[in-house]
Design an enzyme around this catalytic site. Structure first.
Site, PDB file in Angstrom:
ATOM      1  N   ARG A  64       0.826  -1.224   0.000  1.00  0.00           N
ATOM      2  CA  ARG A  64       0.000   0.000   0.000  1.00  0.00           C
ATOM      3  C   ARG A  64       0.850   1.259   0.000  1.00  0.00           C
ATOM      4  NH1 ARG A  64      -2.897  -4.095   1.733  1.00  0.00           N
ATOM      5  NH2 ARG A  64      -5.175  -4.107   1.525  1.00  0.00           N
ATOM      6  N   GLY A  82      -1.204 -11.227  -5.218  1.00  0.00           N
ATOM      7  CA  GLY A  82      -2.633 -10.939  -5.359  1.00  0.00           C
ATOM      8  C   GLY A  82      -2.948  -9.504  -4.967  1.00  0.00           C
ATOM      9  N   SER A 133     -12.837  -9.170   2.037  1.00  0.00           N
ATOM     10  CA  SER A 133     -11.509  -9.162   1.426  1.00  0.00           C
ATOM     11  C   SER A 133     -10.950  -7.750   1.379  1.00  0.00           C
ATOM     12  CB  SER A 133     -11.601  -9.737   0.001  1.00  0.00           C
ATOM     13  OG  SER A 133     -10.489  -9.317  -0.759  1.00  0.00           O
ATOM     14  N   ASP A 135      -4.529 -15.490   7.188  1.00  0.00           N
ATOM     15  CA  ASP A 135      -3.156 -15.767   6.752  1.00  0.00           C
ATOM     16  C   ASP A 135      -2.374 -16.582   7.790  1.00  0.00           C
ATOM     17  OD1 ASP A 135      -3.617 -14.406   4.434  1.00  0.00           O
ATOM     18  OD2 ASP A 135      -2.410 -12.644   4.934  1.00  0.00           O
ATOM     19  N   ARG A 147      -5.194 -23.926   0.718  1.00  0.00           N
ATOM     20  CA  ARG A 147      -4.482 -24.137   1.987  1.00  0.00           C
ATOM     21  C   ARG A 147      -5.136 -25.201   2.871  1.00  0.00           C
ATOM     22  NH1 ARG A 147      -2.362 -17.898   3.043  1.00  0.00           N
ATOM     23  NH2 ARG A 147      -0.566 -18.159   1.670  1.00  0.00           N
ATOM     24  N   ARG A 155       3.488 -19.451   2.863  1.00  0.00           N
ATOM     25  CA  ARG A 155       3.057 -19.648   4.263  1.00  0.00           C
ATOM     26  C   ARG A 155       2.991 -21.136   4.633  1.00  0.00           C
ATOM     27  NH1 ARG A 155       2.374 -14.439   5.556  1.00  0.00           N
ATOM     28  NH2 ARG A 155       1.212 -13.153   4.089  1.00  0.00           N
TER      29      ARG A 155
HETATM   30  C1  S3P Z   1      -4.227  -8.857   1.958  1.00  0.00           C
HETATM   31  C2  S3P Z   1      -5.504  -9.274   2.211  1.00  0.00           C
HETATM   32  C3  S3P Z   1      -5.870 -10.667   2.463  1.00  0.00           C
HETATM   33  C4  S3P Z   1      -4.655 -11.515   2.815  1.00  0.00           C
HETATM   34  C5  S3P Z   1      -3.502 -11.250   1.893  1.00  0.00           C
HETATM   35  C6  S3P Z   1      -3.083  -9.789   1.948  1.00  0.00           C
HETATM   36  C7  S3P Z   1      -3.978  -7.425   1.690  1.00  0.00           C
HETATM   37  O1  S3P Z   1      -6.456 -11.230   1.309  1.00  0.00           O
HETATM   38  O2  S3P Z   1      -4.999 -12.881   2.794  1.00  0.00           O
HETATM   39  O3  S3P Z   1      -2.390 -12.049   2.242  1.00  0.00           O
HETATM   40  O4  S3P Z   1      -2.833  -6.962   1.772  1.00  0.00           O
HETATM   41  O5  S3P Z   1      -4.967  -6.718   1.405  1.00  0.00           O
HETATM   42  P1  S3P Z   1      -7.968 -10.901   0.864  1.00  0.00           P
HETATM   43  O6  S3P Z   1      -8.110  -9.446   0.763  1.00  0.00           O
HETATM   44  O7  S3P Z   1      -8.127 -11.551  -0.467  1.00  0.00           O
HETATM   45  O8  S3P Z   1      -8.829 -11.506   1.898  1.00  0.00           O
END
Ligand code: S3P
Length: 423
Positions: free
Chosen positions: A27, A91, A161, A308, A339, A380
């Site tokens: 971020r 992601g 999320s 996580d 997982r 992880r």
């Molecule tokens: C994250 C949000 C989570 C987490 C990922 C990091 C983030 O995923 O599992 O490791 O930095 O916004 P989701 O937003 O898909 O739940």
């Protein structure tokens, strides 16, 4: 790689710098595009995922300078309008950059991920970004994003999320009218905290986020990234399952939406405490832990706040007396690996009674036997099962994926285990 117990592990360890927070590192780079000048990031996490985010920032025209532990980022006057966004395994990079770029009319962005990221659902951002006015060519990576003029909407996300929420906020800040957002339960709240601290109008009323379009660029910031509780957890659990060990972790992110796993460990009987020492945008403080005998627990609340950490917690479950369960955790199936499946198959290989549930897993505490374990290409999972080496010699296949979030992991773990073979 072979990992085996060490006869004399380090009995007391104080950690000040372990691994910086991944969510905040992503971020801190992406949000700099919303500002009017040079942003200063201290202790940015240097790992594969966050390096992908930084590389994308450069591709989009940001200027990046490094001064020791400091990154200096200046957004371009105009974001590059056609680019390939190479996210690799990240992601968060894929979903947040899609949100940032959704409003850049006339642009064309091709989003690409590695094999694992290409299997993860992107419909969760496609639906809201398309309702705002953009277009995504597919529900899975690779996809092309066709930005557009956006109009504010209300969106209820079917999943809790933070990546979906972050994408939605970033797009909505550049829409022509206000938007609102809700989710089934609160996901990590870094985006709304960070952006509202910089002056973005993001209000929370009755669990609903109200997002007003930006009237002007945000002020440049200076931000220090604390240690990641999702990385600290591995050494907390190492200490708990070891014999007569104690550890103290300084400078840990203690945001309430990130430390639920510590609460679960306390319920399991862990001698663990934490204390906030400072609060600037995010609460940061100290965590103390000592070896403890653990009992089984049923986890079904605030799942988004520990999702996580479930791989690491599953090792604590296996070392506890009695049965443990994690429920309401279907999201585990769409992480870097499935997982639920990865955890249960490794636990079974270790001779632990474990089973997959439709929305989680059940583990009966027991004794590990030596086994050959797989990382499933999931950082992880690799780090969680490396901890078993504190109790029994194991062979871990595919540990190189640890570079994704915690490159120094084995440097620290080798105070507790012998890494017999490999790096
Ligand atoms: C994250 C949000 C989570 C987490 C990922 C990091 C983030 O995923 O599992 O490791 O930095 O916004 P989701 O937003 O898909 O739940």
């Amino acid at each position: 790689m072979k990992i085996a117990p060490k006869p004399n592990p380090t009995a007391f360890r104080r950690y000040s710098s372990l691994a910086q927070d991944k969510s905040l590192s992503h971020r801190s780079v992406i949000f700099s595009f919303l500002t009017s000048g040079e942003c200063e990031i201290q202790d940015f996490l240097r790992a594969e995922d966050t390096n992908s985010t930084l590389q994308i920032a450069k591709v989009l025209g940001a200027s990046v300078r490094e001064e020791g532990q400091k990154l200096l980022l200046t957004p371009p006057s105009q974001i590059v309008s056609k680019a390939q966004i190479l996210c690799n395994n990240a992601g968060t990079a894929m979903r947040l950059y899609a949100g940032l770029l959704a409003s850049r009319e006339g642009g064309v962005y091709e989003f690409v991920g590695d094999e694992s990221l290409s299997k993860r659902p992107m419909d969760r951002i496609k639906t809201p970004l398309e309702r705002l006015g953009a277009k995504l060519s597919s529900s899975y990576a690779p996809f092309t994003l066709y930005p557009n003029k956006l109009r504010g909407i209300h969106f209820h996300s079917p999943v809790a999320s933070a990546q979906v929420k972050g994408a939605f906020i970033l797009a909505s800040l550049f829409a022509q009218t206000p938007s609102s957002f809700s989710e089934p339960e609160l996901s990590r709240d870094h985006s709304e905290r960070f952006l509202s601290s910089l002056g973005a109008e993001i209000l929370i009323q009755n669990k609903m986020l109200h997002i007003a379009p930006l009237k002007k660029p945000l002020s440049p910031y200076s931000f220090v990234i604390p240690n990641d509780p999702s990385s600290v957890i591995f050494f907390v659990i190492a200490c708990l399952i070891g014999k007569n060990l104690q550890a103290e972790f300084e400078n840990v992110l203690l945001n309430p939406t990130r430390i639920e796993a510590f609460e679960v460990l306390k319920k399991m009987g862990a001698n663990l405490s934490y204390e906030i020492r400072s609060e600037r945008i995010e609460p940061v403080g100290i965590v103390r832990v000592a070896s403890s005998s653990l009992v089984g627990v049923k986890v079904e609340k605030n799942i988004a706040w520990l999702i996580d950490e479930i791989p690491a917690l599953s090792i604590a479950f296996a070392c506890a007396r009695g049965v443990s369960e994690a429920r309401g955790a279907k999201e585990l199936k769409v992480k870097e690996s499935n997982r639920i499946n990865s955890i249960v198959s490794n636990l079974k290989a270790l001779g632990i009674e474990a089973c997959e549930l439709e929305d989680g897993l059940r583990v009966q505490g027991g004794e590990f036997r030596s086994a050959k374990l797989k990382s499933f290409g999931d950082h992880r999972i690799a780090m969680s099962f490396a901890l078993v080496g504190m109790k029994k010699e194991i062979e871990l296949e595919g540990s190189e994926c640890i570079e994704i979030s915690f490159p120094r992991f084995f440097e620290f773990l080798s105070e507790y285990v012998e890494v017999v073979n490999g790096s």
